[in-house]
Design a protein around this motif. Structure first.
Motif, short mmCIF file in Angstrom:
data_model
loop_
_atom_site.label_atom_id
_atom_site.label_comp_id
_atom_site.label_asym_id
_atom_site.label_seq_id
_atom_site.Cartn_x
_atom_site.Cartn_y
_atom_site.Cartn_z
N ASP A 86 -1.30 13.71 3.67
CA ASP A 86 -0.18 14.64 3.64
C ASP A 86 1.05 13.92 4.16
OD1 ASP A 86 1.64 16.68 3.75
OD2 ASP A 86 0.55 17.89 5.22
N THR A 87 1.85 13.36 3.26
CA THR A 87 3.01 12.58 3.66
C THR A 87 4.15 13.45 4.19
OG1 THR A 87 3.62 12.55 1.32
CG2 THR A 87 2.56 10.57 2.21
N ALA A 88 4.05 14.76 4.02
CA ALA A 88 5.04 15.65 4.63
C ALA A 88 4.80 15.83 6.12
CB ALA A 88 5.01 17.02 3.94
N ASP A 89 3.66 15.33 6.62
CA ASP A 89 3.29 15.42 8.03
C ASP A 89 3.61 14.08 8.71
OD1 ASP A 89 2.13 15.53 10.52
OD2 ASP A 89 0.20 16.30 9.82
N PRO A 90 4.68 13.98 9.48
CA PRO A 90 5.04 12.69 10.10
C PRO A 90 3.93 12.12 10.98
CG PRO A 90 6.84 14.27 10.31
CD PRO A 90 5.64 15.04 9.80
N ASP A 91 3.18 12.99 11.64
CA ASP A 91 2.11 12.49 12.50
C ASP A 91 1.00 11.85 11.67
OD1 ASP A 91 3.39 13.35 14.79
OD2 ASP A 91 2.40 15.31 14.79
N VAL A 142 0.87 -1.17 0.00
CA VAL A 142 0.00 0.00 0.00
C VAL A 142 0.91 1.23 0.00
CG1 VAL A 142 -0.20 -0.12 2.53
CG2 VAL A 142 -1.82 1.27 1.21
N VAL A 143 0.66 2.13 -0.92
CA VAL A 143 1.48 3.33 -1.05
C VAL A 143 0.74 4.50 -0.40
CG1 VAL A 143 2.52 4.97 -2.66
CG2 VAL A 143 2.66 2.51 -3.10
N LEU A 144 1.42 5.17 0.52
CA LEU A 144 0.90 6.39 1.15
C LEU A 144 1.41 7.56 0.32
CD1 LEU A 144 0.83 4.14 3.36
CD2 LEU A 144 1.26 5.93 5.04
N ALA A 145 0.50 8.32 -0.26
CA ALA A 145 0.92 9.36 -1.20
C ALA A 145 0.03 10.59 -1.09
CB ALA A 145 0.87 8.82 -2.63
N ALA A 146 0.66 11.74 -1.25
CA ALA A 146 -0.11 12.99 -1.29
C ALA A 146 -0.79 13.16 -2.64
CB ALA A 146 0.81 14.18 -1.00
#
Length: 407
Positions: A58-63, A35-39
């Motif tokens: 928002d993959t730029a958000d680590p949380d 599964v790819v997590l992508a903005a």
């Protein structure tokens, strides 16, 4: 997305070409569900083509990444990784938080911050170019004057030679420094720090050393396009240099990895062999791009992508399946610019003996214009054979089969 329990393999963003797709292939071959997590999943056409599950966030958000991976863990999550250098740090921190196998996140951060990497290597006495850190155009010009021209000016964080330039004069240094320092976000939309590196030019042939768990597994020779840029136009394996040179390149790489604390997983170290010995250009805390893993797999049977997936999921590393022994990659860079209409002749290229892969790396409709980075490439060929000369001959013949049409 299915709610049935199974083992997921989470990939935080991806390469736009090459190894991202290969990560998903390797995960599926191991009985995992990628599964790819992508903005912006549209960046990766292979997701739809291959039926890969996607989570948009928002993959730029680590949380945000940690929250979604925590949800996956409740269903059964085998590992978290990334094939994109920009997202390796967040993948490592999330995996550590979930108790999954991963590299040391602090070591990853030391590598991703290229000025910090330079400081660590200098402290350990590892051969590298002289360098200065600059936060203003005036500092960059002064640094180049101290180091001598030509000088390399580049961002402190980046990938694929984006923003890296050889500057022959102080005027060129000032112009490029101004451009870099005025860039607030990088090509992935992430914040760009107003700090740059100015380095002495390490004159000599360039190589990469591919490593797993701190040990060199391949020494590769690079082909580069014309200055002032450093666009990779091809790779040769094994590097056609004396064995003594390969040993010293590998030893320098091991010293750099030890200094940085990178003893787990894959690393891609770039070096130049200068008159004074090996100089580390940079250590990248991830698998090589540029289709190097595909070349090594075709030549030796060692699947580096699968090895990374295995490490990230706590499984055994694959044994090499064997191969003819030598391989190369050649890229196609159009001479003109415009809009890509197509890459033709792929079937003819693929039919040649020794050709393992011949594929486009840009989609029709993509803008084609010189950028001085990996984005200049529109297609590639991977060849393997018993000798490097035979592999190169096959690859160059296959490239000659390809024509690029621009609109």
């Amino acid at each position: 997305m299915s709610t049935r329990r199974e083992q997921w393999f989470a990939l935080v963003e991806s390469n736009t070409t090459g190894s991202g797709r290969e990560f998903c292939r390797a995960a599926r071959a191991r009985g995992l569900r990628p599964v790819v997590l992508a903005a912006d999943p549209a960046r990766y056409p292979y997701l739809a083509e291959d039926g890969i599950d996607v989570l948009v966030l928002d993959t730029a958000d680590p949380d945000a990444v940690a929250d979604r991976c925590h949800d996956l863990a409740a269903q059964g999550l085998a590992g978290v990784s990334s094939s994109s250098e920009y997202f390796v740090p967040v993948a490592a921190r999330v995996a550590a938080k979930l108790g999954l196998p991963c590299p040391d996140a602090d070591a990853i951060a030391r590598c991703r911050n290229k000025d910090r990497q330079r400081e660590v290597l200098a402290g350990a006495g590892v051969g590298q170019p002289e360098f200065r850190i600059a936060t203003s155009v005036a500092e960059a010009v002064r640094a180049a004057g101290e180091l001598g021209l030509p000088a390399v000016v580049k961002p402190t964080a980046g990938s694929g030679s984006v923003g890296v330039r050889l500057c022959a004069t102080s005027t060129e240094v000032a112009s490029h420094a101004e451009q870099l320092l005025g860039t607030t976000v990088n090509e992935r939309g992430l914040p760009a720090e107003a700090r740059i590196l100015v380095e002495s030019f390490a004159d000599g042939p360039e190589f990469s050393v591919e490593s797993l768990d701190g040990e060199a597994v391949a020494v590769v020779a690079k082909h580069l396009g014309p200055a002032p840029h450093f666009v990779e136009t091809g790779h040769d394996f094994p590097a056609p240099v004396p064995e003594a040179d390969r040993r010293v390149l590998a030893a320098t790489t091991r010293a750099a990895l030890a200094a940085l604390g990178l003893g787990w997983g894959a690393a891609h170290t770039e070096l130049r062999l200068t008159a004074a010995g090996p100089a580390v250009i940079e250590v990248n805390p991830r698998l090589a791009g540029g289709m190097i893993p595909a070349m090594i797999r075709a030549a030796t049977g060692l699947d580096l992508v699968d090895a990374v997936v295995a490490a990230a999921t706590g499984q055994d590393r694959p044994a090499p399946a064997g191969g003819p022994g030598s391989g190369c990659v050649r890229f196609v860079l159009p001479a003109g610019q415009g809009v890509l209409r197509g890459v033709h002749g792929l079937d003819a290229a693929r039919s040649r003996p020794g050709i393992a892969i011949a594929e486009p790396s840009a989609v029709p409709g993509a803008p084609v214009r010189p950028s001085g980075s990996f984005r200049d490439r529109v297609a590639y060929v991977v060849a393997a054979n018993r000798t490097l000369l035979d592999a190169v001959a096959a690859a160059e013949s296959a490239v000659a089969d390809l024509t690029v049409t621009l609109g």
